[in-house]
Design a protein around this motif. Structure first.
Motif, PDB file in Angstrom:
ATOM      1  N   GLY A  22     -12.744  12.255   9.173  1.00 54.94           N
ATOM      2  CA  GLY A  22     -13.112  11.819   7.705  1.00 54.94           C
ATOM      3  C   GLY A  22     -11.930  10.946   6.824  1.00 54.94           C
ATOM      4  O   GLY A  22     -12.307  10.070   5.966  1.00 54.94           O
ATOM      5  N   THR A  23     -10.701  11.100   7.371  1.00 55.73           N
ATOM      6  CA  THR A  23      -9.721  10.143   6.914  1.00 55.73           C
ATOM      7  C   THR A  23      -9.791   8.686   7.194  1.00 55.73           C
ATOM      8  O   THR A  23     -10.135   7.539   6.466  1.00 55.73           O
ATOM      9  CB  THR A  23      -8.438  10.566   7.567  1.00 55.73           C
ATOM     10  N   ALA A  24     -10.387   8.366   8.565  1.00 54.96           N
ATOM     11  CA  ALA A  24     -10.600   6.930   8.632  1.00 54.96           C
ATOM     12  C   ALA A  24     -11.829   6.552   7.982  1.00 54.96           C
ATOM     13  O   ALA A  24     -11.930   5.411   7.530  1.00 54.96           O
ATOM     14  CB  ALA A  24     -10.967   7.058  10.215  1.00 54.96           C
ATOM     15  N   GLY A  25     -13.040   7.661   8.137  1.00 53.97           N
ATOM     16  CA  GLY A  25     -14.300   7.026   7.447  1.00 53.97           C
ATOM     17  C   GLY A  25     -14.077   6.541   5.980  1.00 53.97           C
ATOM     18  O   GLY A  25     -14.632   5.775   5.494  1.00 53.97           O
ATOM     19  N   PHE A  26     -13.332   7.729   5.262  1.00 53.50           N
ATOM     20  CA  PHE A  26     -13.360   7.431   3.810  1.00 53.50           C
ATOM     21  C   PHE A  26     -12.432   6.269   3.554  1.00 53.50           C
ATOM     22  O   PHE A  26     -12.513   5.578   2.197  1.00 53.50           O
ATOM     23  CB  PHE A  26     -12.864   8.725   3.034  1.00 53.50           C
ATOM     24  N   ALA A  27     -11.377   6.094   4.277  1.00 51.27           N
ATOM     25  CA  ALA A  27     -10.472   4.860   4.150  1.00 51.27           C
ATOM     26  C   ALA A  27     -11.297   3.428   4.385  1.00 51.27           C
ATOM     27  O   ALA A  27     -11.003   2.620   3.704  1.00 51.27           O
ATOM     28  CB  ALA A  27      -9.321   4.951   5.137  1.00 51.27           C
ATOM     29  N   LEU A  28     -12.147   3.500   5.416  1.00 52.87           N
ATOM     30  CA  LEU A  28     -12.886   2.337   5.525  1.00 52.87           C
ATOM     31  C   LEU A  28     -13.929   2.103   4.557  1.00 52.87           C
ATOM     32  O   LEU A  28     -14.211   0.740   4.127  1.00 52.87           O
ATOM     33  CB  LEU A  28     -13.617   2.601   6.793  1.00 52.87           C
ATOM     34  N   VAL A  29     -14.487   3.092   3.906  1.00 55.39           N
ATOM     35  CA  VAL A  29     -15.687   2.603   2.583  1.00 55.39           C
ATOM     36  C   VAL A  29     -14.842   2.579   1.280  1.00 55.39           C
ATOM     37  O   VAL A  29     -15.555   2.614   0.334  1.00 55.39           O
ATOM     38  CB  VAL A  29     -16.695   3.830   2.561  1.00 55.39           C
ATOM     39  N   GLY A  30     -13.482   2.636   1.207  1.00 55.56           N
ATOM     40  CA  GLY A  30     -12.951   2.602   0.054  1.00 55.56           C
ATOM     41  C   GLY A  30     -13.005   3.980  -0.936  1.00 55.56           C
ATOM     42  O   GLY A  30     -12.912   3.692  -2.004  1.00 55.56           O
ATOM     43  N   GLN A  31     -12.552   4.960  -0.246  1.00 58.82           N
ATOM     44  CA  GLN A  31     -12.667   6.155  -1.125  1.00 58.82           C
ATOM     45  C   GLN A  31     -11.155   6.670  -0.881  1.00 58.82           C
ATOM     46  O   GLN A  31     -10.950   7.770  -0.041  1.00 58.82           O
ATOM     47  CB  GLN A  31     -13.464   7.153  -0.628  1.00 58.82           C
ATOM     48  N   PRO A  32     -10.043   6.168  -1.646  1.00 56.60           N
ATOM     49  CA  PRO A  32      -8.685   6.832  -1.332  1.00 56.60           C
ATOM     50  C   PRO A  32      -8.463   8.113  -1.602  1.00 56.60           C
ATOM     51  O   PRO A  32      -7.742   8.957  -0.934  1.00 56.60           O
ATOM     52  CB  PRO A  32      -7.858   5.793  -1.961  1.00 56.60           C
ATOM     53  N   GLY A  33      -9.085   8.799  -2.742  1.00 56.61           N
ATOM     54  CA  GLY A  33      -8.847  10.217  -2.964  1.00 56.61           C
ATOM     55  C   GLY A  33      -9.491  11.049  -1.746  1.00 56.61           C
ATOM     56  O   GLY A  33      -8.669  12.005  -1.350  1.00 56.61           O
ATOM     57  N   TRP A  34     -10.616  10.851  -1.336  1.00 58.37           N
ATOM     58  CA  TRP A  34     -10.992  11.473  -0.315  1.00 58.37           C
ATOM     59  C   TRP A  34     -10.426  11.508   0.952  1.00 58.37           C
ATOM     60  O   TRP A  34     -10.174  12.438   1.754  1.00 58.37           O
ATOM     61  CB  TRP A  34     -12.574  11.282  -0.033  1.00 58.37           C
ATOM     62  N   ALA A  35      -9.939  10.127   1.441  1.00 57.05           N
ATOM     63  CA  ALA A  35      -9.160   9.782   2.188  1.00 57.05           C
ATOM     64  C   ALA A  35      -7.880  10.664   2.359  1.00 57.05           C
ATOM     65  O   ALA A  35      -7.477  11.281   3.352  1.00 57.05           O
ATOM     66  CB  ALA A  35      -8.779   8.528   2.345  1.00 57.05           C
ATOM     67  N   ALA A  36      -7.105  10.672   1.219  1.00 60.30           N
ATOM     68  CA  ALA A  36      -5.915  11.622   1.246  1.00 60.30           C
ATOM     69  C   ALA A  36      -6.230  13.200   1.273  1.00 60.30           C
ATOM     70  O   ALA A  36      -5.560  13.732   2.096  1.00 60.30           O
ATOM     71  CB  ALA A  36      -5.353  11.145  -0.296  1.00 60.30           C
ATOM     72  N   ALA A  37      -7.323  13.514   0.767  1.00 61.54           N
ATOM     73  CA  ALA A  37      -7.585  14.815   1.088  1.00 61.54           C
ATOM     74  C   ALA A  37      -7.700  15.106   2.466  1.00 61.54           C
ATOM     75  O   ALA A  37      -7.472  16.247   2.949  1.00 61.54           O
ATOM     76  CB  ALA A  37      -8.876  15.312   0.233  1.00 61.54           C
ATOM     77  N   CYS A  38      -8.527  14.142   2.950  1.00 63.74           N
ATOM     78  CA  CYS A  38      -8.906  14.524   4.555  1.00 63.74           C
ATOM     79  C   CYS A  38      -7.313  14.447   5.396  1.00 63.74           C
ATOM     80  O   CYS A  38      -7.178  14.980   6.345  1.00 63.74           O
ATOM     81  CB  CYS A  38      -9.695  13.590   5.224  1.00 63.74           C
ATOM     82  N   GLY A  39      -6.521  13.484   4.781  1.00 69.37           N
ATOM     83  CA  GLY A  39      -5.262  13.179   5.575  1.00 69.37           C
ATOM     84  C   GLY A  39      -4.309  14.484   5.393  1.00 69.37           C
ATOM     85  O   GLY A  39      -3.753  14.948   6.509  1.00 69.37           O
ATOM     86  N   VAL A  40      -4.419  15.265   4.272  1.00 67.48           N
ATOM     87  CA  VAL A  40      -3.703  16.453   3.991  1.00 67.48           C
ATOM     88  C   VAL A  40      -4.245  17.452   5.086  1.00 67.48           C
ATOM     89  O   VAL A  40      -3.472  18.429   5.631  1.00 67.48           O
ATOM     90  CB  VAL A  40      -3.901  16.972   2.547  1.00 67.48           C
ATOM     91  N   LEU A  41      -5.631  17.676   5.071  1.00 75.98           N
ATOM     92  CA  LEU A  41      -6.205  18.325   5.914  1.00 75.98           C
ATOM     93  C   LEU A  41      -5.662  18.202   7.482  1.00 75.98           C
ATOM     94  O   LEU A  41      -5.478  19.099   8.431  1.00 75.98           O
ATOM     95  CB  LEU A  41      -7.726  18.693   6.007  1.00 75.98           C
ATOM     96  N   TRP A  42      -5.590  16.907   7.856  1.00 74.66           N
ATOM     97  CA  TRP A  42      -5.394  16.634   8.935  1.00 74.66           C
ATOM     98  C   TRP A  42      -3.550  17.056   9.369  1.00 74.66           C
ATOM     99  O   TRP A  42      -3.444  17.605  10.394  1.00 74.66           O
ATOM    100  CB  TRP A  42      -5.158  14.878   9.241  1.00 74.66           C
ATOM    101  N   LEU A  43      -2.880  16.970   8.589  1.00 73.06           N
ATOM    102  CA  LEU A  43      -1.499  17.633   8.351  1.00 73.06           C
ATOM    103  C   LEU A  43      -1.424  18.919   8.750  1.00 73.06           C
ATOM    104  O   LEU A  43      -0.655  19.471   9.531  1.00 73.06           O
ATOM    105  CB  LEU A  43      -0.729  17.214   7.029  1.00 73.06           C
ATOM    106  N   ILE A  44      -2.226  19.798   7.984  1.00 76.32           N
ATOM    107  CA  ILE A  44      -2.558  21.155   8.065  1.00 76.32           C
ATOM    108  C   ILE A  44      -2.882  21.425   9.461  1.00 76.32           C
ATOM    109  O   ILE A  44      -2.241  22.368  10.028  1.00 76.32           O
ATOM    110  CB  ILE A  44      -3.356  21.676   7.129  1.00 76.32           C
ATOM    111  N   CYS A  45      -3.985  20.923   9.873  1.00 77.05           N
ATOM    112  CA  CYS A  45      -4.623  21.137  11.341  1.00 77.05           C
ATOM    113  C   CYS A  45      -3.331  20.756  12.368  1.00 77.05           C
ATOM    114  O   CYS A  45      -3.063  21.691  13.180  1.00 77.05           O
ATOM    115  CB  CYS A  45      -5.812  20.380  11.522  1.00 77.05           C
ATOM    116  N   THR A  46      -2.491  20.046  12.049  1.00 76.13           N
ATOM    117  CA  THR A  46      -1.526  19.563  13.101  1.00 76.13           C
ATOM    118  C   THR A  46      -0.687  20.785  13.006  1.00 76.13           C
ATOM    119  O   THR A  46      -0.315  20.994  14.142  1.00 76.13           O
ATOM    120  CB  THR A  46      -1.081  18.159  12.790  1.00 76.13           C
TER     121      THR A  46
END
Length: 88
Positions: free
Chosen positions: A31-55
């Protein structure tokens, strides 16, 4: 039989939690990579936070797995007495 102290003596399926955490990590990275590629920085940041929580969750789970089994009373040990709450 309920003894009143199940949260303190409960055990969890760590391997199942590990695989669910891996599943969430894969989706968060995608999700982070996909949203970053399509230019959705808000959703990319949200997925990045979820990535951190999962880690962090995966790190805690792996630590618990490496600690090994802890003492758990067997069936021949009577259940713990629930704490007595006295009203003032």
């Amino acid at each position: 039989m309920r003894t009143g102290n199940e949260p303190m003596t409960a055990r969890s399926a760590l391997r199942l939690r590990l695989w669910l955490s891996v599943w969430g990590l894969v989706w968060a990275i995608s999700g982070t990579a996909g949203f970053a590629l399509v230019g959705q920085p808000g959703w990319a940041a949200a997925c990045g936070v979820l990535w951190l929580i999962c880690t962090v969750d995966m790190t805690v789970i792996l630590r618990h797995i490496r600690q090994g089994p802890h003492y758990q009373p067997g069936p021949d040990i009577p259940p713990y007495r629930p704490p007595e709450h006295r009203l003032p």
